[in-house]
Scaffold this active site. Structure first.
Site, PDB file in Angstrom:
ATOM      1  N   ASP A  56       0.872  -1.179   0.000  1.00  0.00           N
ATOM      2  CA  ASP A  56       0.000   0.000   0.000  1.00  0.00           C
ATOM      3  C   ASP A  56       0.908   1.228   0.000  1.00  0.00           C
ATOM      4  OD1 ASP A  56      -2.348   1.605   0.316  1.00  0.00           O
ATOM      5  OD2 ASP A  56      -1.966   1.745   2.460  1.00  0.00           O
ATOM      6  N   SER A  57       0.295   2.391  -0.168  1.00  0.00           N
ATOM      7  CA  SER A  57       1.076   3.628  -0.086  1.00  0.00           C
ATOM      8  C   SER A  57       1.593   3.849   1.335  1.00  0.00           C
ATOM      9  CB  SER A  57       0.191   4.803  -0.482  1.00  0.00           C
ATOM     10  OG  SER A  57      -0.856   4.935   0.456  1.00  0.00           O
ATOM     11  N   TYR A 116      -0.864   8.361  -2.415  1.00  0.00           N
ATOM     12  CA  TYR A 116      -0.996   8.069  -3.843  1.00  0.00           C
ATOM     13  C   TYR A 116      -2.179   8.809  -4.475  1.00  0.00           C
ATOM     14  CZ  TYR A 116       2.190   3.964  -3.858  1.00  0.00           C
ATOM     15  OH  TYR A 116       3.269   3.120  -3.812  1.00  0.00           O
ATOM     16  N   GLY A 117      -3.199   9.033  -3.665  1.00  0.00           N
ATOM     17  CA  GLY A 117      -4.476   9.530  -4.202  1.00  0.00           C
ATOM     18  C   GLY A 117      -4.405  10.868  -4.913  1.00  0.00           C
ATOM     19  N   CYS A 163      -4.434  -1.543  -1.899  1.00  0.00           N
ATOM     20  CA  CYS A 163      -4.641  -0.116  -2.076  1.00  0.00           C
ATOM     21  C   CYS A 163      -5.580   0.052  -3.264  1.00  0.00           C
ATOM     22  CB  CYS A 163      -3.280   0.536  -2.358  1.00  0.00           C
ATOM     23  SG  CYS A 163      -3.368   2.270  -2.804  1.00  0.00           S
ATOM     24  N   CYS A 173     -11.036   2.837   0.409  1.00  0.00           N
ATOM     25  CA  CYS A 173      -9.610   3.112   0.591  1.00  0.00           C
ATOM     26  C   CYS A 173      -9.213   2.315   1.822  1.00  0.00           C
ATOM     27  CB  CYS A 173      -9.389   4.605   0.823  1.00  0.00           C
ATOM     28  SG  CYS A 173      -7.717   5.008   1.373  1.00  0.00           S
ATOM     29  N   HIS A 225      -7.029   2.641   4.005  1.00  0.00           N
ATOM     30  CA  HIS A 225      -6.777   3.416   5.231  1.00  0.00           C
ATOM     31  C   HIS A 225      -8.071   3.606   6.045  1.00  0.00           C
ATOM     32  CE1 HIS A 225      -2.968   4.615   3.363  1.00  0.00           C
ATOM     33  NE2 HIS A 225      -2.608   5.127   4.526  1.00  0.00           N
TER      34      HIS A 225
HETATM   35  N1  DGL Z   1      -4.758   3.117   0.971  1.00  0.00           N
HETATM   36  C1  DGL Z   1      -5.001   3.730  -0.239  1.00  0.00           C
HETATM   37  C2  DGL Z   1      -6.214   3.257  -0.990  1.00  0.00           C
HETATM   38  O1  DGL Z   1      -6.718   2.202  -0.675  1.00  0.00           O
HETATM   39  C3  DGL Z   1      -4.278   4.901  -0.750  1.00  0.00           C
HETATM   40  C4  DGL Z   1      -4.319   6.164  -0.024  1.00  0.00           C
HETATM   41  C5  DGL Z   1      -3.387   7.197  -0.607  1.00  0.00           C
HETATM   42  O2  DGL Z   1      -2.190   6.962  -0.562  1.00  0.00           O
HETATM   43  O3  DGL Z   1      -3.879   8.225  -1.089  1.00  0.00           O
HETATM   44  O4  DGL Z   1      -6.681   3.891  -1.874  1.00  0.00           O
END
Ligand code: DGL
Length: 255
Positions: free
Chosen positions: A11-12, A43-44, A74, A184, A186
């Site tokens: 994941d990020s 990453y978003g 992710c 997401c 997170h």
């Molecule tokens: N955990 C991430 C997801 O499922 C990415 C969050 C990010 O880095 O913006 O999209």
């Protein structure tokens, strides 16, 4: 490839730990490498090409470290990079996507909120999913990037977290919300607080369990399931080499 090889989960940052937790429950005999790309997070808000390239590079690293399968834990990296990764590498590469289908199928009426990153909501994968269900139900898409940094900073259930939840969701608090899709990884750490937040006590859904069950099926079919009785190994890597993230990942893993 053999059964003792690792399952790579990445994941990020810390979000994919939520999937790793599920994997450890369902597949406790496997060996795992968790890779959190904290150096490049979030990453978003990056471009699709940037996230696609990061995804390919991380898959390369994980394969060099003897992974027999990779789970892109992710939603953003799955939307941006899973397709290309599958054309390059010849091991199973699984991804996660917003669990809109179970949200629709397990509730009869009421609005459905989908929380994810900007990129996940804009990319083809989610658009296709949305188009299937948009006539049947009112689906409210909410990009919520502040939730990502909030989790990375370990604000799970404090005043800071509550203020950000209000920022995105206050206007829906007393609404007839039947489901909230955590698109997401997170956000999965906010499951309980979000359930209690809405007056309607909605179903809170995520794609982790579905992905892990799918991984189990794939490994079984390829005769790669590790049923050994040796204690399984877990290596945690964070790309920034900052101890803060190692501690955070471990904290969330054993929460
Ligand atoms: N955990 C991430 C997801 O499922 C990415 C969050 C990010 O880095 O913006 O999209």
């Amino acid at each position: 490839m053999n059964k003792d090889d690792f399952i790579g989960v990445f994941d990020s940052g810390a979000g994919g730990i939520s999937l790793l937790k599920e994997a450890l429950k369902i597949l406790p005999n496997e060996n795992y490498i968790y890779y959190g790309d904290s150096k490049n997070a979030p990453y978003g808000i990056k471009t699709k090409d940037e996230v696609e390239n990061l995804t390919i590079k991380i898959c390369e690293k994980l394969i060099k470290k003897n992974c027999k399968a990779i789970v892109i834990a992710c939603n953003t990296a799955t939307s941006a990079g899973a397709k290309k990764a599958r054309t390059i590498f010849n091991i199973p590469i699984l991804g996660v996507e917003p669990a809109l289908k179970p949200a629709v199928e397990n509730t009869e009426n009421g609005k459905i909120i989908v929380l994810a990153t900007d990129m996940t909501l804009k990319e083809e994968k989610f658009k296709n999913l949305y188009n299937i269900y948009k006539e049947d139900r009112e689906i409210i898409k909410i990009p919520a990037p502040k939730f990502v940094s909030m989790i990375e900073q370990k604000h799970l259930d404090d005043v800071y977290a509550k203020n950000i939840i209000d920022f995105y969701l206050k206007k829906y608090k007393d609404d007839n919300i039947s489901a909230v899709v955590l698109g997401c990884t997170h956000f999965i750490f906010l499951k309980d607080i979000l359930f209690n937040y809405f007056k309607s006590k909605p179903l809170i859904v995520d794609g982790n369990l579905g992905t892990v069950n799918n991984l189990k099926r794939i490994l079984e079919n390829k005769d790669l399931l590790n049923s050994g009785i040796k204690e399984s190994k877990l290596e945690i890597i964070n790309s920034s080499n900052d101890d803060y993230f190692d501690d955070l990942y471990k904290y969330l893993l054993y929460l």
